[in-house]
Scaffold this motif. Structure first.
Motif, short mmCIF file in Angstrom:
data_model
loop_
_atom_site.label_atom_id
_atom_site.label_comp_id
_atom_site.label_asym_id
_atom_site.label_seq_id
_atom_site.Cartn_x
_atom_site.Cartn_y
_atom_site.Cartn_z
N VAL A 23 12.16 14.96 -65.80
CA VAL A 23 11.82 13.62 -66.30
C VAL A 23 12.23 12.58 -65.27
N ASP A 24 11.29 11.67 -64.95
CA ASP A 24 11.56 10.59 -64.00
C ASP A 24 11.13 9.26 -64.61
N GLU A 25 11.93 8.22 -64.39
CA GLU A 25 11.56 6.86 -64.78
C GLU A 25 10.78 6.26 -63.62
N LEU A 26 9.63 5.64 -63.90
CA LEU A 26 8.82 5.00 -62.87
C LEU A 26 9.02 3.49 -62.94
N ASP A 27 9.08 2.86 -61.77
CA ASP A 27 9.24 1.41 -61.69
C ASP A 27 7.86 0.74 -61.70
N ALA A 28 7.21 0.76 -62.85
CA ALA A 28 5.88 0.18 -62.98
C ALA A 28 5.99 -1.30 -63.34
N THR A 29 5.09 -2.09 -62.77
CA THR A 29 5.05 -3.51 -63.10
C THR A 29 3.95 -3.82 -64.10
N GLU A 30 2.91 -2.94 -64.13
CA GLU A 30 1.81 -3.14 -65.05
C GLU A 30 1.07 -1.82 -65.24
N VAL A 31 0.62 -1.57 -66.47
CA VAL A 31 -0.22 -0.41 -66.76
C VAL A 31 -1.45 -0.93 -67.47
N VAL A 32 -2.63 -0.51 -66.99
CA VAL A 32 -3.89 -0.95 -67.58
C VAL A 32 -4.64 0.29 -68.06
N ILE A 33 -5.06 0.27 -69.32
CA ILE A 33 -5.85 1.35 -69.90
C ILE A 33 -7.22 0.77 -70.20
N SER A 34 -8.25 1.32 -69.54
CA SER A 34 -9.63 0.87 -69.76
C SER A 34 -10.23 1.66 -70.90
N LEU A 35 -10.76 0.97 -71.88
CA LEU A 35 -11.36 1.58 -73.05
C LEU A 35 -12.87 1.64 -72.92
N GLU A 36 -13.51 2.55 -73.66
CA GLU A 36 -14.95 2.72 -73.59
C GLU A 36 -15.73 1.48 -73.98
N ASP A 37 -15.18 0.65 -74.85
CA ASP A 37 -15.90 -0.54 -75.31
C ASP A 37 -15.87 -1.67 -74.28
N GLY A 38 -15.27 -1.43 -73.12
CA GLY A 38 -15.23 -2.43 -72.07
C GLY A 38 -13.99 -3.29 -72.09
#
Length: 130
Positions: A23-38
């Motif tokens: 298990v590793d912690e990631l230093d993410a600043t933003e996560v974007v999930i693109s959905l099928e509906d745009g």
């Protein structure tokens, strides 16, 4: 995860290592999930954990997402790039032709013919021309 309740964190880490889980912690600043509906779910300053269990990677994202419409270029670029990369009706991407031209040192027409004869297989086309 295991319902450890008051389990010692060191003991939990040892158990996970024995099971082949890293298990590793990631230093993410933003996560974007693109959905099928745009639309997109955007997690700003999320807590992201990557778990590798014997080669199977799993990501966990914690945070409060906001929803937004996908940028116009982001939605269209996925399909549009593939179509614009094709050269004519032969279905051979220009990028593949360029690679064969560069590697085999031949003209675009010769590269296209070799790719068509090899059913688009880059390696076979280059080998045939060399």
């Amino acid at each position: 995860m295991f319902g450890g309740g008051g389990m010692n964190p060191r003991k939990m880490q040892q158990m996970m290592e024995q099971m082949g889980i890293d298990v590793d912690e990631l230093d993410a600043t933003e996560v974007v999930i693109s959905l099928e509906d745009g639309s997109e779910l955007v997690f700003s300053d999320p807590d992201v954990t990557k778990m590798d269990a014997r080669g199977q990677e799993t990501y966990q994202v914690l945070g409060d997402p906001s929803e937004r419409e996908a940028a116009a270029g982001a939605v269209e670029s996925g399909e549009g790039d593939a179509e614009s990369a094709d050269e004519g009706d032969d279905g051979i991407p220009q990028g593949d032709i360029d690679i064969v031209v560069q590697r085999a040192g031949v003209s675009e027409d010769d590269a296209r013919e070799a790719l068509e004869a090899a059913d688009g297989d880059l390696a076979a086309a280059i080998e045939h021309l060399e």
